[in-house]
Design a protein around this motif. Structure first.
Motif, PDB file in Angstrom:
ATOM      1  N   GLN A  11       0.840  -1.203   0.000  1.00  0.00           N
ATOM      2  CA  GLN A  11       0.000   0.000   0.000  1.00  0.00           C
ATOM      3  C   GLN A  11       0.871   1.247   0.000  1.00  0.00           C
ATOM      4  O   GLN A  11       1.850   1.320   0.745  1.00  0.00           O
ATOM      5  CB  GLN A  11      -0.891   0.007   1.230  1.00  0.00           C
ATOM      6  CG  GLN A  11      -1.791   1.225   1.317  1.00  0.00           C
ATOM      7  CD  GLN A  11      -2.665   1.211   2.561  1.00  0.00           C
ATOM      8  OE1 GLN A  11      -2.442   0.436   3.477  1.00  0.00           O
ATOM      9  NE2 GLN A  11      -3.654   2.070   2.583  1.00  0.00           N
ATOM     10  N   ARG A  48      -0.429  -3.399  -9.478  1.00  0.00           N
ATOM     11  CA  ARG A  48      -0.313  -3.850  -8.085  1.00  0.00           C
ATOM     12  C   ARG A  48       0.128  -5.304  -8.118  1.00  0.00           C
ATOM     13  O   ARG A  48      -0.579  -6.163  -8.634  1.00  0.00           O
ATOM     14  CB  ARG A  48      -1.662  -3.716  -7.386  1.00  0.00           C
ATOM     15  CG  ARG A  48      -1.652  -4.146  -5.941  1.00  0.00           C
ATOM     16  CD  ARG A  48      -3.027  -3.957  -5.342  1.00  0.00           C
ATOM     17  NE  ARG A  48      -3.294  -2.547  -5.201  1.00  0.00           N
ATOM     18  CZ  ARG A  48      -3.619  -1.954  -4.056  1.00  0.00           C
ATOM     19  NH1 ARG A  48      -3.733  -2.654  -2.973  1.00  0.00           N
ATOM     20  NH2 ARG A  48      -3.842  -0.667  -4.007  1.00  0.00           N
ATOM     21  N   ASN A  54      -0.560  -6.804  -0.027  1.00  0.00           N
ATOM     22  CA  ASN A  54      -1.702  -6.242  -0.753  1.00  0.00           C
ATOM     23  C   ASN A  54      -2.972  -7.028  -0.467  1.00  0.00           C
ATOM     24  O   ASN A  54      -4.063  -6.465  -0.442  1.00  0.00           O
ATOM     25  CB  ASN A  54      -1.414  -6.196  -2.249  1.00  0.00           C
ATOM     26  CG  ASN A  54      -0.487  -5.068  -2.622  1.00  0.00           C
ATOM     27  OD1 ASN A  54      -0.416  -4.060  -1.953  1.00  0.00           O
ATOM     28  ND2 ASN A  54       0.255  -5.240  -3.700  1.00  0.00           N
ATOM     29  N   ALA A  55      -2.839  -8.338  -0.253  1.00  0.00           N
ATOM     30  CA  ALA A  55      -4.006  -9.161   0.094  1.00  0.00           C
ATOM     31  C   ALA A  55      -4.589  -8.711   1.429  1.00  0.00           C
ATOM     32  O   ALA A  55      -5.810  -8.554   1.558  1.00  0.00           O
ATOM     33  CB  ALA A  55      -3.613 -10.637   0.146  1.00  0.00           C
ATOM     34  N   GLU A  57      -4.371  -5.830   2.847  1.00  0.00           N
ATOM     35  CA  GLU A  57      -5.004  -4.514   2.684  1.00  0.00           C
ATOM     36  C   GLU A  57      -6.387  -4.637   2.051  1.00  0.00           C
ATOM     37  O   GLU A  57      -7.301  -3.904   2.380  1.00  0.00           O
ATOM     38  CB  GLU A  57      -4.123  -3.617   1.825  1.00  0.00           C
ATOM     39  CG  GLU A  57      -4.730  -2.249   1.606  1.00  0.00           C
ATOM     40  CD  GLU A  57      -4.230  -1.571   0.351  1.00  0.00           C
ATOM     41  OE1 GLU A  57      -4.931  -0.647  -0.103  1.00  0.00           O
ATOM     42  OE2 GLU A  57      -3.183  -1.949  -0.176  1.00  0.00           O
ATOM     43  N   SER A  58      -6.542  -5.590   1.133  1.00  0.00           N
ATOM     44  CA  SER A  58      -7.812  -5.743   0.419  1.00  0.00           C
ATOM     45  C   SER A  58      -8.880  -6.455   1.242  1.00  0.00           C
ATOM     46  O   SER A  58     -10.051  -6.424   0.887  1.00  0.00           O
ATOM     47  CB  SER A  58      -7.589  -6.514  -0.887  1.00  0.00           C
ATOM     48  OG  SER A  58      -7.367  -7.888  -0.599  1.00  0.00           O
ATOM     49  N   TYR A  65      -6.689 -13.654  -3.039  1.00  0.00           N
ATOM     50  CA  TYR A  65      -6.266 -12.396  -3.654  1.00  0.00           C
ATOM     51  C   TYR A  65      -5.268 -12.656  -4.785  1.00  0.00           C
ATOM     52  O   TYR A  65      -5.414 -12.130  -5.891  1.00  0.00           O
ATOM     53  CB  TYR A  65      -5.649 -11.481  -2.593  1.00  0.00           C
ATOM     54  CG  TYR A  65      -5.112 -10.184  -3.141  1.00  0.00           C
ATOM     55  CD1 TYR A  65      -5.957  -9.109  -3.371  1.00  0.00           C
ATOM     56  CD2 TYR A  65      -3.765 -10.043  -3.437  1.00  0.00           C
ATOM     57  CE1 TYR A  65      -5.467  -7.918  -3.875  1.00  0.00           C
ATOM     58  CE2 TYR A  65      -3.269  -8.856  -3.935  1.00  0.00           C
ATOM     59  CZ  TYR A  65      -4.123  -7.800  -4.159  1.00  0.00           C
ATOM     60  OH  TYR A  65      -3.638  -6.623  -4.667  1.00  0.00           O
ATOM     61  N   MET A  69      -5.753 -11.837  -8.749  1.00  0.00           N
ATOM     62  CA  MET A  69      -4.846 -10.915  -9.440  1.00  0.00           C
ATOM     63  C   MET A  69      -4.156 -11.593 -10.616  1.00  0.00           C
ATOM     64  O   MET A  69      -4.005 -10.989 -11.682  1.00  0.00           O
ATOM     65  CB  MET A  69      -3.809 -10.357  -8.461  1.00  0.00           C
ATOM     66  CG  MET A  69      -4.380  -9.392  -7.442  1.00  0.00           C
ATOM     67  SD  MET A  69      -5.003  -7.870  -8.177  1.00  0.00           S
ATOM     68  CE  MET A  69      -3.485  -7.106  -8.693  1.00  0.00           C
TER      69      MET A  69
END
Length: 79
Positions: A11, A48, A54-55, A57-58, A65, A69
């Motif tokens: 992030q 991304r 990132n997973a 954060e999502s 995730y 992606m």
């Protein structure tokens, strides 16, 4: 053709605390220059990378995730 590619694996930094006025002026100047430059390019692509960070954060499980992606990136590569 001008193209900017922005690749990130976590992030982007979010300012969590107040900056001192001098630091805020430097930050505003930097961001103004950055977005001014981005406004002049023909293409801007932001990628991304499917990482556990990132997973989280999502809000998705990392395996879900990353799978989503990778499917999305496969579709983009076919375009």
């Amino acid at each position: 053709m001008d193209t900017v590619l922005d690749i990130f694996v976590y992030q982007p930094v979010v300012l969590g605390a107040q900056l001192e006025q001098e630091q805020m002026m430097i930050y505003k100047h930097y961001m103004g220059n950055l977005f001014g430059a981005l406004g002049k390019v023909q293409r801007f692509l932001q990628i991304r990378i499917p990482t556990q960070e990132n997973a989280l954060e999502s809000g998705l499980e990392p395996t879900e995730y990353i799978t989503r992606m990778e499917k999305h990136m496969t579709l983009l590569m076919k375009c």
